[in-house]
Design a protein around this motif. Structure first.
Motif, PDB file in Angstrom:
ATOM      1  N   UNK A   1       0.835  -1.203   0.000  1.00  0.00           N
ATOM      2  CA  UNK A   1       0.000   0.000   0.000  1.00  0.00           C
ATOM      3  C   UNK A   1       0.872   1.255   0.000  1.00  0.00           C
ATOM      4  N   UNK A   2       0.374   2.352  -0.555  1.00  0.00           N
ATOM      5  CA  UNK A   2       1.176   3.585  -0.548  1.00  0.00           C
ATOM      6  C   UNK A   2       1.120   4.223   0.847  1.00  0.00           C
ATOM      7  N   UNK A   3       2.139   5.045   1.112  1.00  0.00           N
ATOM      8  CA  UNK A   3       2.209   5.778   2.383  1.00  0.00           C
ATOM      9  C   UNK A   3       0.930   6.585   2.599  1.00  0.00           C
ATOM     10  N   UNK A   4       0.504   7.318   1.559  1.00  0.00           N
ATOM     11  CA  UNK A   4      -0.656   8.216   1.679  1.00  0.00           C
ATOM     12  C   UNK A   4      -1.931   7.425   1.994  1.00  0.00           C
ATOM     13  N   UNK A   5      -2.121   6.297   1.294  1.00  0.00           N
ATOM     14  CA  UNK A   5      -3.346   5.505   1.500  1.00  0.00           C
ATOM     15  C   UNK A   5      -3.354   4.916   2.907  1.00  0.00           C
ATOM     16  N   UNK A   6      -2.174   4.482   3.377  1.00  0.00           N
ATOM     17  CA  UNK A   6      -2.103   3.880   4.710  1.00  0.00           C
ATOM     18  C   UNK A   6      -2.361   4.932   5.797  1.00  0.00           C
ATOM     19  N   UNK A   7      -1.811   6.144   5.606  1.00  0.00           N
ATOM     20  CA  UNK A   7      -2.049   7.215   6.583  1.00  0.00           C
ATOM     21  C   UNK A   7      -3.541   7.554   6.639  1.00  0.00           C
ATOM     22  N   UNK A   8      -4.155   7.622   5.467  1.00  0.00           N
ATOM     23  CA  UNK A   8      -5.585   7.958   5.402  1.00  0.00           C
ATOM     24  C   UNK A   8      -6.393   6.899   6.177  1.00  0.00           C
ATOM     25  N   UNK A   9      -6.017   5.630   5.984  1.00  0.00           N
ATOM     26  CA  UNK A   9      -6.759   4.564   6.666  1.00  0.00           C
ATOM     27  C   UNK A   9      -6.575   4.664   8.191  1.00  0.00           C
ATOM     28  N   UNK A  10      -5.331   4.970   8.620  1.00  0.00           N
ATOM     29  CA  UNK A  10      -5.087   5.112  10.069  1.00  0.00           C
ATOM     30  C   UNK A  10      -5.927   6.256  10.634  1.00  0.00           C
ATOM     31  N   UNK A  11      -6.073   7.325   9.846  1.00  0.00           N
ATOM     32  CA  UNK A  11      -6.894   8.455  10.309  1.00  0.00           C
ATOM     33  C   UNK A  11      -8.348   8.016  10.428  1.00  0.00           C
ATOM     34  N   UNK A  12      -8.817   7.251   9.427  1.00  0.00           N
ATOM     35  CA  UNK A  12     -10.216   6.804   9.459  1.00  0.00           C
ATOM     36  C   UNK A  12     -10.462   5.862  10.628  1.00  0.00           C
ATOM     37  N   UNK A  13      -9.450   5.074  10.986  1.00  0.00           N
ATOM     38  CA  UNK A  13      -9.617   4.124  12.089  1.00  0.00           C
ATOM     39  C   UNK A  13      -9.490   4.811  13.453  1.00  0.00           C
ATOM     40  N   UNK A  14      -9.085   6.078  13.450  1.00  0.00           N
ATOM     41  CA  UNK A  14      -9.073   6.850  14.704  1.00  0.00           C
ATOM     42  C   UNK A  14      -7.789   6.733  15.518  1.00  0.00           C
ATOM     43  N   UNK A  15      -6.715   6.163  14.951  1.00  0.00           N
ATOM     44  CA  UNK A  15      -5.458   6.058  15.711  1.00  0.00           C
ATOM     45  C   UNK A  15      -4.670   7.360  15.658  1.00  0.00           C
ATOM     46  N   UNK A  16      -4.778   8.030  14.487  1.00  0.00           N
ATOM     47  CA  UNK A  16      -3.873   9.150  14.212  1.00  0.00           C
ATOM     48  C   UNK A  16      -4.195  10.371  15.076  1.00  0.00           C
ATOM     49  N   UNK A  17      -3.158  11.146  15.375  1.00  0.00           N
ATOM     50  CA  UNK A  17      -3.329  12.406  16.092  1.00  0.00           C
ATOM     51  C   UNK A  17      -4.013  13.399  15.144  1.00  0.00           C
ATOM     52  N   UNK A  18      -4.572  14.475  15.733  1.00  0.00           N
ATOM     53  CA  UNK A  18      -5.280  15.476  14.920  1.00  0.00           C
ATOM     54  C   UNK A  18      -4.366  16.016  13.813  1.00  0.00           C
ATOM     55  N   UNK A  19      -3.098  16.298  14.163  1.00  0.00           N
ATOM     56  CA  UNK A  19      -2.158  16.749  13.127  1.00  0.00           C
ATOM     57  C   UNK A  19      -1.268  15.563  12.770  1.00  0.00           C
ATOM     58  N   UNK A  20      -1.306  15.093  11.502  1.00  0.00           N
ATOM     59  CA  UNK A  20      -0.539  13.886  11.127  1.00  0.00           C
ATOM     60  C   UNK A  20       0.946  13.966  11.479  1.00  0.00           C
ATOM     61  N   UNK A  21       1.525  15.192  11.452  1.00  0.00           N
ATOM     62  CA  UNK A  21       2.953  15.333  11.788  1.00  0.00           C
ATOM     63  C   UNK A  21       3.279  14.768  13.167  1.00  0.00           C
ATOM     64  N   UNK A  22       2.327  14.901  14.075  1.00  0.00           N
ATOM     65  CA  UNK A  22       2.571  14.428  15.441  1.00  0.00           C
ATOM     66  C   UNK A  22       2.954  12.947  15.427  1.00  0.00           C
ATOM     67  N   UNK A  23       2.345  12.178  14.535  1.00  0.00           N
ATOM     68  CA  UNK A  23       2.683  10.758  14.425  1.00  0.00           C
ATOM     69  C   UNK A  23       3.873  10.545  13.483  1.00  0.00           C
ATOM     70  N   UNK A  24       3.713  11.002  12.232  1.00  0.00           N
ATOM     71  CA  UNK A  24       4.679  10.583  11.201  1.00  0.00           C
ATOM     72  C   UNK A  24       6.045  11.246  11.348  1.00  0.00           C
TER      73      UNK A  24
END
Ligand code: HSE
Length: 340
Positions: free
Chosen positions: A193-216
């Protein structure tokens, strides 16, 4: 009877409230733990204070509609600091949003609660990482408990394991996967999977912080490394002294190459004792498949403690999630109940 006031009532706060509601009987019968939620204040969902205790099912129903202030018969319109002051609670459940740069507004909530001798249970990483030493001293001086299991690996017992079960060991190093979003992304990239698609999925699943930079970019893992250093190793490391690299430089090609070499990329947080202090870092590492951390996939987290008496101890478990993080607060509440 413990009187609880919630500051913040988002996913994690509601997670704890649901557990408290569902396990009310077991908590009383098995642990002698009885509670009453006397107040809630959430800057989006409203506030309610009722000295005789709020009905938890009703509270959850109103929170679902952002209408906590409609609670019948409750005093409403109180902000967080007014709630801490007026609630009559002996334990503040601080689960407002986290700001890793300033720690506010939670830092002010922590101070107000501790200064008035109230215990705190929290999952809030910002103020815990930034002001740990000061908060710990304030808590001690007021004979209050300040517990924060859920700041590292959600309810997976990272801090309580170190404090209670590994007591007597010297902990020389802690390393591990402390951020679910980046681990989820790396695992998915390995599956093509691409980086972008995987990040989007993590956001949809509710794991990601409000600002993606905080995680990535590794800020979330950095906060956890700082908390581990201060609370487990007793070394006050400043966040600017932590070597930090995120996962944004890792390409699908890098992931494939590692796989071909029998390795896997992981974002590793690490704190190692060195010359009376510690060396702390967050960065991507190619981990050998024989390392227990290599087999930890998806949003799951893991920590290896390197100890003098027990050798290496690795725990694997949830690092995020409504019930999983809600449970961390229950674990802290039960620990306060045991010792007070
Ligand atoms: N964004 C965090 C993670 C949530 O992905 O691990 C838990 O701290």
């Amino acid at each position: 009877m413990h009187k609880l006031a919630f500051i913040g009532f988002g996913v994690v706060g509601q997670g704890l409230a649901e557990i408290l509601l569902e396990k009310k009987k077991e908590l009383r019968n098995e642990y002698g733990f009885e509670y009453s939620i006397v107040a809630v204040s959430d800057f989006k969902k409203g506030s309610a204070l009722l000295a005789e205790g709020l009905d938890v099912a009703k509270l959850l129903e109103l929170a679902g509609k952002d209408e906590i202030s409609d609670y019948p018969g409750a005093e409403t319109g109180l902000d967080a600091l007014q709630t801490i002051e007026k609630s009559g609670a002996d334990i503040i459940v601080e689960v407002s949003y986290t700001d890793i740069e300033t720690g506010e507004p939670a830092y002010s909530h922590f101070k107000a609660a501790l200064e008035s001798g109230k215990h705190i249970v929290t999952t809030n990483k910002g103020p815990t990482a930034l002001f740990f030493t000061e908060l710990q001293e304030l808590a001690r001086s007021k004979k209050a408990h300040f517990r924060f299991e859920g700041t590292v690996l959600a309810g997976t017992p990272a801090l309580n394991l170190a404090e209670l079960c590994l007591a007597g060991n010297e902990i020389r190093e802690i390393r591990g996967i402390m951020n679910g979003t980046t681990n989820f992304i790396l695992t998915n990239m390995e599956q093509g999977k691409s980086y972008e698609a995987a990040l989007k999925e993590a956001q949809e699943l509710g794991y990601a912080e409000a600002k993606p930079d905080a995680d990535v970019e590794g800020w979330d893992a950095l906060a956890k490394v700082v908390i581990l250093s201060k609370s487990v190793m007793g070394v006050d490391v400043d966040k600017k002294d932590v070597d930090r690299t995120g996962i944004t430089g890792i390409t699908l090609d890098d992931v494939k190459k590692a796989k071909a070499d029998g390795k896997r990329w992981k974002l590793i947080g690490r704190v190692v004792k060195e010359g009376g202090g510690v060396k702390a870092s967050v960065g991507p590492e190619m981990v050998d498949l024989t390392d227990p951390l290599a087999s930890v996939g998806g949003a799951t987290n893991a920590l290896t403690f390197v100890t003098d008496l027990l050798g290496e101890v690795t725990i694997v478990g949830a690092g995020a999630g409504k019930v999983e993080t809600g449970f961390s607060l229950l674990a802290d509440l039960l620990q306060i109940h045991r010792v007070t």
